[in-house]
Design a protein around this motif. Structure first.
Motif, PDB file in Angstrom:
ATOM      1  N   LEU A  30      47.662  12.967  -0.766  1.00  0.00           N
ATOM      2  CA  LEU A  30      47.855  12.461  -2.177  1.00  0.00           C
ATOM      3  C   LEU A  30      46.499  12.227  -2.422  1.00  0.00           C
ATOM      4  O   LEU A  30      45.768  11.176  -2.032  1.00  0.00           O
ATOM      5  CB  LEU A  30      48.762  11.263  -2.150  1.00  0.00           C
ATOM      6  CG  LEU A  30      50.269  11.542  -1.689  1.00  0.00           C
ATOM      7  CD1 LEU A  30      50.892  10.407  -1.647  1.00  0.00           C
ATOM      8  CD2 LEU A  30      50.798  12.672  -2.599  1.00  0.00           C
ATOM      9  N   ILE A 126      48.798   2.026  -9.208  1.00  0.00           N
ATOM     10  CA  ILE A 126      49.096   3.565  -8.578  1.00  0.00           C
ATOM     11  C   ILE A 126      47.755   3.959  -8.571  1.00  0.00           C
ATOM     12  O   ILE A 126      47.197   4.139  -9.653  1.00  0.00           O
ATOM     13  CB  ILE A 126      49.880   4.257  -9.191  1.00  0.00           C
ATOM     14  CG1 ILE A 126      51.459   3.723  -9.261  1.00  0.00           C
ATOM     15  CG2 ILE A 126      50.223   5.647  -8.723  1.00  0.00           C
ATOM     16  CD1 ILE A 126      52.289   4.212 -10.092  1.00  0.00           C
ATOM     17  N   LEU A 130      48.692  11.564 -10.562  1.00  0.00           N
ATOM     18  CA  LEU A 130      50.270  11.863 -11.012  1.00  0.00           C
ATOM     19  C   LEU A 130      50.447  13.035 -11.720  1.00  0.00           C
ATOM     20  O   LEU A 130      51.318  13.154 -12.413  1.00  0.00           O
ATOM     21  CB  LEU A 130      50.813  10.457 -11.258  1.00  0.00           C
ATOM     22  CG  LEU A 130      51.168   9.440 -10.352  1.00  0.00           C
ATOM     23  CD1 LEU A 130      51.588   8.410 -11.064  1.00  0.00           C
ATOM     24  CD2 LEU A 130      51.952   9.878  -9.240  1.00  0.00           C
ATOM     25  N   ASP A 135      55.517  13.688  -8.146  1.00  0.00           N
ATOM     26  CA  ASP A 135      54.865  12.668  -7.626  1.00  0.00           C
ATOM     27  C   ASP A 135      55.331  11.277  -8.428  1.00  0.00           C
ATOM     28  O   ASP A 135      54.993  10.176  -7.903  1.00  0.00           O
ATOM     29  CB  ASP A 135      53.326  12.698  -7.488  1.00  0.00           C
ATOM     30  CG  ASP A 135      52.774  13.721  -6.405  1.00  0.00           C
ATOM     31  OD1 ASP A 135      53.480  13.872  -5.521  1.00  0.00           O
ATOM     32  OD2 ASP A 135      51.820  14.280  -6.745  1.00  0.00           O
ATOM     33  N   TYR A 138      56.462   8.242  -6.199  1.00  0.00           N
ATOM     34  CA  TYR A 138      55.550   7.839  -5.432  1.00  0.00           C
ATOM     35  C   TYR A 138      55.937   6.248  -5.092  1.00  0.00           C
ATOM     36  O   TYR A 138      55.951   5.920  -3.755  1.00  0.00           O
ATOM     37  CB  TYR A 138      54.190   7.905  -5.840  1.00  0.00           C
ATOM     38  CG  TYR A 138      53.120   7.150  -5.126  1.00  0.00           C
ATOM     39  CD1 TYR A 138      52.607   7.677  -3.937  1.00  0.00           C
ATOM     40  CD2 TYR A 138      52.339   6.053  -5.698  1.00  0.00           C
ATOM     41  CE1 TYR A 138      51.731   7.089  -3.363  1.00  0.00           C
ATOM     42  CE2 TYR A 138      51.523   5.234  -5.056  1.00  0.00           C
ATOM     43  CZ  TYR A 138      51.308   5.933  -3.712  1.00  0.00           C
ATOM     44  OH  TYR A 138      50.299   5.062  -3.229  1.00  0.00           O
ATOM     45  N   THR A 141      58.872   6.082  -3.091  1.00  0.00           N
ATOM     46  CA  THR A 141      58.814   6.819  -1.801  1.00  0.00           C
ATOM     47  C   THR A 141      58.037   5.748  -0.645  1.00  0.00           C
ATOM     48  O   THR A 141      58.378   5.439   0.513  1.00  0.00           O
ATOM     49  CB  THR A 141      58.465   8.002  -1.825  1.00  0.00           C
ATOM     50  OG1 THR A 141      59.015   8.906  -2.655  1.00  0.00           O
ATOM     51  CG2 THR A 141      58.194   8.582  -0.505  1.00  0.00           C
ATOM     52  N   LYS A 142      56.804   5.412  -1.154  1.00  0.00           N
ATOM     53  CA  LYS A 142      55.899   4.466  -0.519  1.00  0.00           C
ATOM     54  C   LYS A 142      56.677   3.227  -0.023  1.00  0.00           C
ATOM     55  O   LYS A 142      56.415   2.795   1.028  1.00  0.00           O
ATOM     56  CB  LYS A 142      54.546   4.300  -1.182  1.00  0.00           C
ATOM     57  CG  LYS A 142      53.652   3.437  -0.352  1.00  0.00           C
ATOM     58  CD  LYS A 142      52.346   3.321  -0.920  1.00  0.00           C
ATOM     59  CE  LYS A 142      51.179   2.573  -0.150  1.00  0.00           C
ATOM     60  NZ  LYS A 142      49.920   2.717  -0.728  1.00  0.00           N
TER      61      LYS A 142
END
Length: 203
Positions: A30, A126, A130, A135, A138, A141-142
């Motif tokens: 990323l 962030i 993106l 994404d 994100y 997910t993180k």
């Protein structure tokens, strides 16, 4: 950095300097937001990697709360995009990670990414590109990655929307306005909106 990718992704990675990778999740690199401007020679890598003045000011405030109200007897407060190694396909980067000293013992501090979970992870905005529609999940997910790794609480601060997301494992995640009192650690709270107003910083 360890990257497991599909052939197409490997070809792409060859044309992008590794220095522009912010972190790796599920083997996918990323890149920093604005990396395409660097590739097009419109910006330097330093221009996109550095935090904004507001982001840095908030980090300073949170560190003041940690150092002055909580202290370092029990905890380490690590910042400056602390690298965390979850496994060979997941290398994460964080703004402020709070470690219990009994977990991050001296023998686990070296020149490599930290391999133990922080007690609390704090993320400000962030920082990745993106432009790929996939994404947009994100943040979730993180956050799941961190909680599954053993982090007790993840705080996301979004400066554009003046919100704070509080994620605790096995509890509903909450999103609050940043002018509220929000618990940081051990009964100590922070209030970003009030802090900025007291300092005369416009938003």
């Amino acid at each position: 950095m360890l990257i497991a990718e599909k052939p197409k992704q490997r070809n792409r990675a060859k044309t992008i300097p590794e220095s522009l990778i912010y972190e790796v999740i599920d083997g996918k690199p990323l890149y920093y937001e604005g990396y395409k401007d660097v590739l097009a020679n419109k910006k330097t890598s330093e221009e996109i990697i550095g935090a904004s003045g507001l982001q840095s000011f908030i980090i300073q405030y949170l560190l003041e709360v940690l150092y002055l109200k909580i202290g370092q007897k029990k905890y380490h407060f690590l910042t400056n995009e602390i690298g965390t190694y979850l496994d060979k396909n997941n290398n994460l980067s964080g703004d402020i990670y709070i470690y219990d000293k009994s977990t991050l013992s001296p023998d686990k501090i070296n020149t490599h990414y930290v391999e133990v979970a922080p007690k609390i992870a704090i993320e400000i905005d962030i920082r990745i590109d993106l432009s790929d529609e996939k994404d947009f999940g994100y943040v979730f997910t993180k956050t799941h990655k961190l909680l599954d790794f053993g982090v007790e609480k993840v705080l996301w601060i979004f400066t554009k929307h003046q919100k704070v997301m509080v994620a605790i494992k096995d509890q509903d995640w909450l999103t609050k306005n940043w002018n509220q009192e929000i618990e940081l650690l051990d009964g100590e709270y922070f209030n970003i909106g009030k802090f900025l107003a007291d300092e005369g910083v416009g938003q």
